[in-house]
Scaffold this active site. Structure first.
Site, PDB file in Angstrom:
ATOM      1  N   GLU A 187       0.859  -1.178   0.000  1.00  0.00           N
ATOM      2  CA  GLU A 187       0.000   0.000   0.000  1.00  0.00           C
ATOM      3  C   GLU A 187       0.897   1.230   0.000  1.00  0.00           C
ATOM      4  O   GLU A 187       1.778   1.359   0.834  1.00  0.00           O
ATOM      5  CB  GLU A 187      -0.899  -0.005   1.244  1.00  0.00           C
ATOM      6  CG  GLU A 187      -2.022   1.014   1.201  1.00  0.00           C
ATOM      7  CD  GLU A 187      -1.549   2.396   1.621  1.00  0.00           C
ATOM      8  OE1 GLU A 187      -2.094   3.389   1.120  1.00  0.00           O
ATOM      9  OE2 GLU A 187      -0.629   2.481   2.439  1.00  0.00           O
ATOM     10  N   CYS A 218      -4.490   5.715   6.296  1.00  0.00           N
ATOM     11  CA  CYS A 218      -4.325   4.392   5.686  1.00  0.00           C
ATOM     12  C   CYS A 218      -5.677   3.750   5.461  1.00  0.00           C
ATOM     13  O   CYS A 218      -6.565   3.857   6.296  1.00  0.00           O
ATOM     14  CB  CYS A 218      -3.471   3.503   6.594  1.00  0.00           C
ATOM     15  SG  CYS A 218      -3.226   1.848   5.938  1.00  0.00           S
ATOM     16  N   CYS A 269      -4.886  -1.255   6.837  1.00  0.00           N
ATOM     17  CA  CYS A 269      -5.231  -1.574   8.232  1.00  0.00           C
ATOM     18  C   CYS A 269      -6.172  -0.453   8.668  1.00  0.00           C
ATOM     19  O   CYS A 269      -5.796   0.504   9.329  1.00  0.00           O
ATOM     20  CB  CYS A 269      -3.997  -1.685   9.114  1.00  0.00           C
ATOM     21  SG  CYS A 269      -2.696  -0.495   8.820  1.00  0.00           S
ATOM     22  N   ARG A 275       1.173  -3.765  11.301  1.00  0.00           N
ATOM     23  CA  ARG A 275       2.547  -3.609  10.830  1.00  0.00           C
ATOM     24  C   ARG A 275       3.495  -3.107  11.916  1.00  0.00           C
ATOM     25  O   ARG A 275       4.680  -2.949  11.657  1.00  0.00           O
ATOM     26  CB  ARG A 275       2.570  -2.672   9.625  1.00  0.00           C
ATOM     27  CG  ARG A 275       1.938  -3.311   8.397  1.00  0.00           C
ATOM     28  CD  ARG A 275       1.519  -2.279   7.351  1.00  0.00           C
ATOM     29  NE  ARG A 275       0.902  -2.937   6.216  1.00  0.00           N
ATOM     30  CZ  ARG A 275      -0.381  -3.311   6.172  1.00  0.00           C
ATOM     31  NH1 ARG A 275      -1.170  -3.074   7.214  1.00  0.00           N
ATOM     32  NH2 ARG A 275      -0.870  -3.907   5.108  1.00  0.00           N
ATOM     33  N   CYS A 330       3.485  -0.522   4.254  1.00  0.00           N
ATOM     34  CA  CYS A 330       2.275   0.279   4.125  1.00  0.00           C
ATOM     35  C   CYS A 330       2.718   1.730   4.232  1.00  0.00           C
ATOM     36  O   CYS A 330       2.836   2.282   5.317  1.00  0.00           O
ATOM     37  CB  CYS A 330       1.278  -0.082   5.225  1.00  0.00           C
ATOM     38  SG  CYS A 330      -0.364   0.631   4.988  1.00  0.00           S
ATOM     39  N   CYS A 386      -1.534   6.450   2.231  1.00  0.00           N
ATOM     40  CA  CYS A 386      -2.570   6.507   1.201  1.00  0.00           C
ATOM     41  C   CYS A 386      -3.487   7.682   1.491  1.00  0.00           C
ATOM     42  O   CYS A 386      -3.219   8.484   2.375  1.00  0.00           O
ATOM     43  CB  CYS A 386      -3.338   5.187   1.118  1.00  0.00           C
ATOM     44  SG  CYS A 386      -4.405   4.887   2.510  1.00  0.00           S
TER      45      CYS A 386
END
Length: 578
Positions: free
Chosen positions: A14, A62, A65, A489, A557, A560
């Site tokens: 991601e 994010c 998750c 993570r 990750c 985003c």
């Protein structure tokens, strides 16, 4: 002579990540650089807003998750204002976080990481009967007949013969580092497809407790859904017996998949790659913040996953950690595209953190990063000046070191079957195995939490929210707090400063910042960089499978939900799907 291998973007993650590795003539990685190539600006967006609304913005950092930033955010506000939340709300949060762990870990193993070890095209050569025998030898999972695997193989063949591998495209199929026999590859492909369907049931738990998934709802001071002792339409907007029964069903399905598919598959695949338990460690330093409070607001001693630091692989000593103390947690930007008002060489505690963009260097696209200067949009977090690895491996080691008996038994079983010592966990595949072991530990605990919630309700305790400090006029003029948790993570914390009922400063230090961050002002590498420099030799620089294996073992990750606006905050473009 050193050669530079560039992997950009790293796929099956991601966000946007670039890895550059310097190799010698034999293909051995001698140096590595990790670059986050996108900006996270939500911290700046939050300034001046109501702290009670912060979670809704922060959660959008994010979308994978999907709940963790919401949890960290509400905990930060609760810590700053000293909210005590009801026991039911604590249990509901534990169940939601636990479901996220198991969902995220299963999705990572099958859909993001397994293809580093599984040659999908090789599965076409498998004998379905032999595949069935293999599957039944390692598990009692019911979907293991010769006919079932024959149908899976037929579906895969249609993809290949049609020239469209679809979800299995762009792999390094045929690479000599793939070692599984065709039957194991076919079994893994079947379970890859099953996991896609399995996750549809798992996300229902978040929808029941939080109204939706992704990005379920949260509430400062507790849980958003009231509890009702009724059922049917009269209690449709509350958590009732129907919802609780569905939650129990979801937990049962999660546990069955972990026990009968995920755990056996991990051990079966790992058996063919034992040399990967001896490379990819890197730092040897591990950090956890702790999570899963077992009672009330609680202190660190009441959390299932303990907080602490392990240095230099020494499991005999757990160093305490203080997230509020100056000089413990600091972020550095010496090699980041940021600047600090006091200069790039200093470290800042998150309460005093700054997010000042200062891009220098060649404009992308570029051939190589300017590694002597700034080369990443990620900062470099440090604990007492030292680089740390966070994530499932850090948590499993912390549980093991603290004497958590289920962890010690499970790790002993897994390592015993593979014929490996405990030190094998300090590795690329150790990281992957830890994620599986953690899923088993957490999903087993979920049943206990569910029973506690039901027992509270039966005893007449329906409280899910504390409204004592909901009136801002009762707040202090200035307050600060930290909300921490263990995201899938790794260690995640949000630091908030509140002044005159508004957010004065907000900083999030996320797991992949710890792991993927660039070098600091002392030249210390981050976890990704150090791991790649630990006994890696590329068979083919044009097919850098070895780099992907180790980077994917961290489950990157990066970031985003990047929002594009002009200088006045107006939207610049809208995309419509027809």
């Amino acid at each position: 002579m050193n050669k530079r291998v560039v992997v950009d973007p790293i796929t099956r993650i991601e966000g946007h990540l670039r890895i550059e590795a310097a190799t010698d003539d034999a293909g051995k990685i001698t140096d590595a650089y990790s670059s986050g190539t996108m900006v996270r600006g939500i911290e700046t967006i939050l300034k001046g807003r109501d702290p009670r609304d912060a979670w809704a913005f922060a959660q959008r950092i994010c979308g994978v998750c999907t709940l963790v930033h919401g949890i960290a955010s509400v905990r930060a506000v609760e810590d700053a204002l000293q909210y005590e939340i009801p026991a039911n709300a604590q249990i509901i949060r534990n169940l939601m976080i636990a479901a996220q762990y198991v969902h995220d870990h299963v999705m990572h193993f099958y859909h993001l990481h397994a293809l580093d070890w599984v040659d999908v095209v090789s599965a076409l050569k498998a004998d379905p009967k032999a595949t069935s025998a293999l599957a039944q030898s390692i598990s009692a999972w019911p979907k293991s007949s010769p006919g079932y695997f024959a149908e899976t193989q037929k579906t895969l063949r249609n993809f290949v013969e049609g020239g469209q591998l679809g979800i299995f495209a762009n792999g390094y199929w045929g690479h000599p580092e793939y070692r599984l026999p065709p039957e194991a590859n076919l079994m893994a492909v079947a379970h890859y497809l099953e996991a896609l369907s399995w996750q549809r049931d798992v996300v229902k738990l978040h929808a029941i407790f939080g109204g939706k998934n992704p990005h379920p709802n949260f509430l400062v001071g507790g849980a958003p859904s009231p509890i009702s002792v009724g059922s049917g339409a009269s209690a449709a907007t509350a958590l009732n017996i129907d919802g609780l029964n569905k939650v129990k069903d979801v937990i049962t399905k999660m546990q069955a998949f972990v026990d009968q598919v995920y755990l056996p598959d991990t051990l079966a695949i790992a058996g063919f790659y034992k040399d990967w338990f001896a490379r990819g460690e890197g730092l040897g330093n591990f950090l956890t913040y702790g999570d899963f409070p077992l009672k009330g607001h609680g202190g660190k001693e009441s959390w299932m996953i303990p907080a602490g630091v392990i240095l230099n692989r020494d499991l005999s000593t757990i160093h305490p950690i203080d997230l509020n103390a100056p000089g413990e947690i600091e972020e550095f930007v010496a090699h980041s595209w940021y600047d600090y008002s006091g200069g790039k060489e200093q470290g800042l505690h998150p309460y005093d953190g700054e997010t000042n963009l200062h891009f220098t260097g060649p404009q992308p696209p570029y051939e190589q990063l300017d590694v002597a200067n700034a080369y990443s949009w990620l900062k470099s977090p440090r604990w007492k000046g030292q680089a740390m690895e966070v994530g499932p491996l850090a948590r499993v080691l912390m549980l093991y070191a603290s004497g958590h008996e289920p962890t010690k038994q499970l790790a002993g079983m897994a390592l015993g079957k593979l014929g490996l010592p405990l030190t094998a966990m300090f590795s690329t595949l150790g990281r992957t195995a830890a994620r599986t072991l953690e899923s088993k530990i957490v999903v087993d605990q979920m049943g206990t939490w569910y029973d506690e919630l039901v027992a509270n309700i039966r005893a007449g305790d329906l409280s899910v929210h504390n409204e004592a400090l909901w009136d801002p006029s009762s707040w202090p003029g200035k307050a600060k707090g930290v909300g921490f948790m263990e995201a899938p993570r790794g260690a995640l914390a949000h630091w908030i400063v509140i002044e005159d009922e508004k957010i004065a400063n907000y900083q999030a230090v996320v797991p992949s910042t710890w792991n993927a961050g660039p070098r600091d002002e002392k030249g210390q590498t981050g976890a990704y960089e150090a791991a790649l420099m630990d006994r890696h030799t590329l068979h083919d620089p044009k097919q850098p499978l070895e780099i992907l294996r180790t980077i994917h073992s961290f489950d990157p990750c990066i970031a985003c939900a990047v929002h594009v606006t002009d200088k006045d905050g107006e939207e610049m473009v809208q995309v419509k799907v027809r």
